[in-house]
Structures are given as C-alpha cells and as structure tokens.
Design a protein around this motif. Structure first.
Motif, PDB file in Angstrom:
ATOM      1  N   VAL A 187      12.920  33.580  57.102  1.00 15.40           N
ATOM      2  CA  VAL A 187      13.121  34.284  58.370  1.00 15.40           C
ATOM      3  C   VAL A 187      12.148  35.451  58.477  1.00 15.40           C
ATOM      4  O   VAL A 187      11.509  35.664  59.516  1.00 15.40           O
ATOM      5  CB  VAL A 187      14.585  34.781  58.472  1.00 15.40           C
ATOM      6  N   GLN A 188      12.012  36.215  57.424  1.00 14.49           N
ATOM      7  CA  GLN A 188      11.097  37.351  57.441  1.00 14.49           C
ATOM      8  C   GLN A 188       9.646  36.900  57.550  1.00 14.49           C
ATOM      9  O   GLN A 188       8.837  37.543  58.237  1.00 14.49           O
ATOM     10  CB  GLN A 188      11.291  38.195  56.180  1.00 14.49           C
ATOM     11  N   HIS A 189       9.330  35.801  56.889  1.00 14.07           N
ATOM     12  CA  HIS A 189       7.967  35.266  56.972  1.00 14.07           C
ATOM     13  C   HIS A 189       7.613  34.915  58.414  1.00 14.07           C
ATOM     14  O   HIS A 189       6.545  35.300  58.918  1.00 14.07           O
ATOM     15  CB  HIS A 189       7.838  34.037  56.083  1.00 14.07           C
ATOM     16  N   LEU A 190       8.503  34.219  59.095  1.00 13.65           N
ATOM     17  CA  LEU A 190       8.238  33.832  60.476  1.00 13.65           C
ATOM     18  C   LEU A 190       8.232  35.051  61.397  1.00 13.65           C
ATOM     19  O   LEU A 190       7.357  35.190  62.264  1.00 13.65           O
ATOM     20  CB  LEU A 190       9.289  32.828  60.954  1.00 13.65           C
ATOM     21  N   ALA A 191       9.206  35.932  61.222  1.00 12.49           N
ATOM     22  CA  ALA A 191       9.295  37.101  62.099  1.00 12.49           C
ATOM     23  C   ALA A 191       8.115  38.038  61.906  1.00 12.49           C
ATOM     24  O   ALA A 191       7.601  38.608  62.883  1.00 12.49           O
ATOM     25  CB  ALA A 191      10.606  37.844  61.838  1.00 12.49           C
ATOM     26  N   ASP A 192       7.658  38.214  60.672  1.00  8.50           N
ATOM     27  CA  ASP A 192       6.546  39.137  60.424  1.00  8.50           C
ATOM     28  C   ASP A 192       5.264  38.650  61.083  1.00  8.50           C
ATOM     29  O   ASP A 192       4.428  39.469  61.501  1.00  8.50           O
ATOM     30  CB  ASP A 192       6.331  39.306  58.920  1.00  8.50           C
ATOM     31  N   GLN A 193       5.080  37.342  61.163  1.00 11.97           N
ATOM     32  CA  GLN A 193       3.912  36.839  61.877  1.00 11.97           C
ATOM     33  C   GLN A 193       3.961  37.238  63.349  1.00 11.97           C
ATOM     34  O   GLN A 193       2.940  37.568  63.950  1.00 11.97           O
ATOM     35  CB  GLN A 193       3.838  35.314  61.750  1.00 11.97           C
ATOM     36  N   PHE A 194       5.166  37.243  63.907  1.00 10.61           N
ATOM     37  CA  PHE A 194       5.333  37.674  65.289  1.00 10.61           C
ATOM     38  C   PHE A 194       5.122  39.174  65.420  1.00 10.61           C
ATOM     39  O   PHE A 194       4.395  39.643  66.304  1.00 10.61           O
ATOM     40  CB  PHE A 194       6.729  37.288  65.777  1.00 10.61           C
ATOM     41  N   PHE A 195       5.730  39.955  64.526  1.00 12.30           N
ATOM     42  CA  PHE A 195       5.587  41.401  64.606  1.00 12.30           C
ATOM     43  C   PHE A 195       4.136  41.843  64.421  1.00 12.30           C
ATOM     44  O   PHE A 195       3.714  42.862  64.970  1.00 12.30           O
ATOM     45  CB  PHE A 195       6.467  42.071  63.536  1.00 12.30           C
ATOM     46  N   ASP A 196       3.371  41.083  63.632  1.00 12.45           N
ATOM     47  CA  ASP A 196       1.976  41.440  63.368  1.00 12.45           C
ATOM     48  C   ASP A 196       1.015  40.941  64.442  1.00 12.45           C
ATOM     49  O   ASP A 196      -0.204  41.134  64.329  1.00 12.45           O
ATOM     50  CB  ASP A 196       1.528  40.866  62.011  1.00 12.45           C
TER      51      ASP A 196
END
Length: 204
Positions: A187-196
């Motif tokens: 979840v963090q891997h996918l979300a961090d790509q969005f946040f970045d």
C-alpha cells in the motif's frame, strides 16, 4: 501477460511477487493448504485484482495461462483499413462534428492553417499539459484499487482513503502504520508513487 509483475496474498501474507505464473502457482498452493484465508492475486503496478481459474493441478493452471483468451485486435490497429478521401494524407484523421459558438469559428478562421490544424494543435497542447495529472491519477487509482480489495477491514481504512485523495502523505502513513506488514508495504509503495508525482489536492 505471463511475464508481468504480479503479487499473490494468502490472507494478509504475501506469498509471491513476480510473474503471473509465479503468483498463480503460489495462489494454487495456498488454496490447496485450505488455511481458510482468502487468496488474492493482483497486478502489482495497477493494483487490479486478477481472477484466475485455479482448479485442477498446478500444471493445469499454468496451461490455461499459456492459452490466449482471444484474438482481439486493438481499434488503433484497424485505422489503416479506413478508406481515405483522394488527396488526404494517411494520418489516421477521423472526421467528427464539432459544435462551437460563432465567435469561436471566427477566431479559428483567422488562424494559420485553418480550423482543423488549429484545433489539433490546441488538443495536443492540452494533452501534454494534462499528461502528468493523468499519470498521477492512475497512480492514485492503483493504490485505491489495491486497498479496497484487500484492506477494507483494516482499522482506519476510510481515513486512509481520505488521506490518499487529499494527497496527505504524512497522515496516510500514520494511519496505515499498524496494518499487516505485507499489506502495508505494498500500500505504501503504491501510494508513495502517487505522492511523489507532484500533485495537489483537487479543487471544486
């Protein structure tokens, strides 16, 4: 499709991260263990859940993966088959009706190259401008799809979704911190790509 990156989960535990074949084998073995946990397969990039027929032996499952589901040809591949009017270059241009106000037509008529050329340039410009935003939305949706499929019962799920859509990275990470390790990691891997992806919260 077989070489795409996929992940398989048995309950909250990730049992495979590799090709679709790897995920299918791991999922089949998990089902055969009859642990009572839900077994799910995902596209690791798009977050989409993948439904496979896991009946029979592992060899049966792999054989089905090797069998093409259909021979569908993308619509774009058929563009060269469309008839062209005499003298029109082979550009794949598709004529369709456009409705504009009179002042719009007056402005287009005064542009170099005429209305069609000007409209194409404007569309291309907007496509380039929105490409980054579209990409960010795809990344956000990948995280949303994965979370919705596997983490709906986790504490703070709805709050995490709100933080995701609000582009609140700090709040998001705080909420999911106590989720099961393997689920939280992806979840963090996918979300961090969005946040970045250099996005800002949507405005209304």
């Amino acid at each position: 499709m077989v070489n795409s990156t996929h992940i398989a989960f048995e309950g909250a535990h990730r049992v495979s991260h590799g090709s679709l074949a790897d995920a299918a084998i791991a999922a089949k073995r998990a089902l055969d263990r009859q642990s009572g946990h839900m077994v799910l397969i995902f596209d690791a990039v798009s977050g989409e859940q993948i439904d496979l027929n896991l009946q029979g032996t592992i060899e049966d499952v792999l054989a089905r993966l090797q069998s093409p589901a259909s021979d569908i040809v993308p619509a774009d591949d058929l563009s060269d088959e469309a008839p062209r009017t005499p003298g029109r270059p082979k550009l794949g241009v598709v004529p369709r009706e456009v409705t504009l106000l009179p002042r719009h037509w007056d402005w287009l008529a005064g542009q170099s190259g005429g209305a069609s050329v000007t409209l194409r340039k404007l569309v291309e410009k907007e496509m380039r401008a929105s490409r980054q935003q579209d990409h960010a939305r795809q990344l956000r949706d990948a995280a949303y799809r994965f979370m919705s499929a596997i983490a709906g019962n986790e504490i703070g799920f709805e709050e995490a979704l709100r933080a995701l859509f609000a582009v609140n990275s700090v709040g998001f990470h705080a909420i999911v911190q106590n989720w099961p390790d393997d689920i939280r990691e992806h979840v963090q891997h996918l979300a961090d790509q969005f946040f970045d992806a250099d996005v800002s919260p949507p405005t209304s």
